[in-house]
Design an enzyme around this catalytic site. Structure first.
Site, mmCIF file in Angstrom:
data_model
loop_
_atom_site.group_PDB
_atom_site.id
_atom_site.type_symbol
_atom_site.label_atom_id
_atom_site.label_comp_id
_atom_site.label_asym_id
_atom_site.label_seq_id
_atom_site.Cartn_x
_atom_site.Cartn_y
_atom_site.Cartn_z
ATOM 1 C CG HIS A 24 -2.028 -0.927 1.020
ATOM 2 N ND1 HIS A 24 -3.272 -0.302 1.353
ATOM 3 C CD2 HIS A 24 -2.574 -2.048 0.487
ATOM 4 C CE1 HIS A 24 -4.481 -1.387 1.052
ATOM 5 N NE2 HIS A 24 -3.843 -2.212 0.310
ATOM 6 C CG ASP A 47 6.961 7.892 -0.450
ATOM 7 O OD1 ASP A 47 6.232 7.140 -0.119
ATOM 8 O OD2 ASP A 47 6.774 8.672 -1.063
ATOM 9 C CB SER A 77 3.994 8.530 1.674
ATOM 10 O OG SER A 77 3.647 7.500 0.711
ATOM 11 C CG HIS A 109 -4.797 -11.991 -0.945
ATOM 12 N ND1 HIS A 109 -5.777 -11.555 -2.139
ATOM 13 C CD2 HIS A 109 -4.328 -10.672 -0.566
ATOM 14 C CE1 HIS A 109 -5.856 -10.341 -2.174
ATOM 15 N NE2 HIS A 109 -5.060 -9.654 -1.314
ATOM 16 C CG ASP A 160 -4.128 -20.612 2.267
ATOM 17 O OD1 ASP A 160 -5.159 -21.472 1.943
ATOM 18 O OD2 ASP A 160 -3.077 -21.006 1.750
ATOM 19 C CG ASP A 201 1.499 -22.768 1.100
ATOM 20 O OD1 ASP A 201 0.306 -22.130 0.662
ATOM 21 O OD2 ASP A 201 1.148 -23.495 2.250
#
Length: 342
Positions: A78, A86, A88, A207, A256, A264
């Site tokens: 993100h 950076d 932020s 994920h 998962d 994995d």
């Protein structure tokens, strides 16, 4: 007073012109200088125990709080997708500025990610004050945590500087949302110059160890038209888990459900069996642009690891600031000389 000789009158403007041209040339050269590149040994002399310090904080934190790796990887992604890697996203809002972390899509960023960066930064400020940037701390912690939970090694370089701006208004359109169509998700990744294969590798990797709050997927479970793509047994389990999510919005589920917390390729096998928790994940198993890649990764974990590692190397240098393009913050949630957070 005697007049200067004619030759001096001719030479004077010419000499002045040379000085002006020389000054302009020096300015142009300075302005055109490329910022220093990232290097793997950036802290070899200025903070030689950099990697050891990161490890001493990261390893026990992940052991005691297993959601740390997922939280940190999501925080890193993100951050990088909004203006580059950076740091932020770490800036706290104040009375003068609403920062990135308070945009609605970032409000679900788990505290463990912020916590690990704060801990590592504090330890490094004792070890080598004012040397290591927060953006390098976040990159290093993400790298080490992925490996700790079983993910692939990938090359990482350092020398990032921390950005000087963090505004919530910069976030929208740079990150995918769980209710987006596959067309929209692909367009967002393509805007950051990722291929569809890189997108599938990054989404699957993140994920594989990630989790989501019920509000991100409960529309697939409840209401007049539940999503038929959700496996009945998974739907039953998620309904029980999210039954009280209105009163407790912190309730979340691992993305998962079979090998939660382990990096994995199981998530791709899950998607082919209708076990995707997020609608956008499950859509990768049905969209003709992504399904062949999901099938490849479900069959071949080595291939998935290879592609994920290359995609992470690409992400880790995305629009980084170096040299005088940024700063090394004293604390990661505030700019050094910008008390208004702008």
């Amino acid at each position: 007073m005697a007049n200067p000789p004619p030759l001096l009158l001719l030479l004077f403007p010419f000499t002045t012109l040379l000085l002006i041209l020389s000054s302009l040339a020096q300015t142009t050269t300075t302005n055109n200088q490329q910022p220093p590149p990232l290097t793997s040994d950036y802290y070899a002399k200025t903070c030689p125990r950099f990697h050891q310090v990161v490890q001493t904080i990261v390893v026990p934190k992940q052991s005691t709080t297993p959601t740390t790796a997922a939280a940190t990887l999501r925080l890193f992604f993100h951050d990088c997708m909004v203006g580059g890697c950076d740091a932020s996203v770490l800036i706290a809002s104040n009375a003068y500025n609403k920062a990135e972390r308070d945009q609605d899509i970032n409000e679900s960023l788990a505290g463990d990610g912020f916590d690990i960066v704060t801990r590592v930064k504090m330890a490094l400020e004792i070890e080598c004050p004012g040397v290591v940037s927060c953006s390098d701390v976040l990159a290093a912690a993400t790298h080490d945590l992925i490996i700790q939970v079983g993910g692939p090694h990938y090359d990482i370089k350092f020398g990032r500087k921390d950005g000087l701006e963090s505004k919530a208004t910069n976030v929208e359109g740079n990150l995918g949302r769980s209710n987006m169509s596959m067309d929209s998700i692909i367009k967002i990744f393509e805007s950051h110059r990722y291929t569809v294969r890189e997108m599938v590798a990054l989404m699957g990797g993140g994920h594989s160890i990630g989790f989501a709050h019920c509000k991100e997927f409960q529309s697939r479970l409840f209401g007049p038209k539940p999503d038929p793509a959700v496996h009945p047994k998974l739907a039953e389990k998620l309904k029980r888990m999210c039954a009280n999510s209105t009163n407790d919005p912190t309730v979340s589920a691992f993305l998962d459900p079979i090998s939660a917390g382990n990096f994995d390729n199981m998530i791709f096998k899950n998607l082919l069996n209708g076990l995707g928790v997020l609608g956008t994940d499950q859509a990768m198993a049905s969209d003709p642009r992504t399904r062949p890649i999901v099938e490849e990764y479900a069959r071949d974990q080595v291939l998935f690891f290879h592609d994920f590692a290359r995609a992470m190397e690409k992400t880790s240098v995305y629009r980084v600031k170096t040299g005088d393009q940024g700063e090394v913050r004293r604390r990661c949630d505030a700019f050094n000389n910008h008390p208004m957070g702008q």
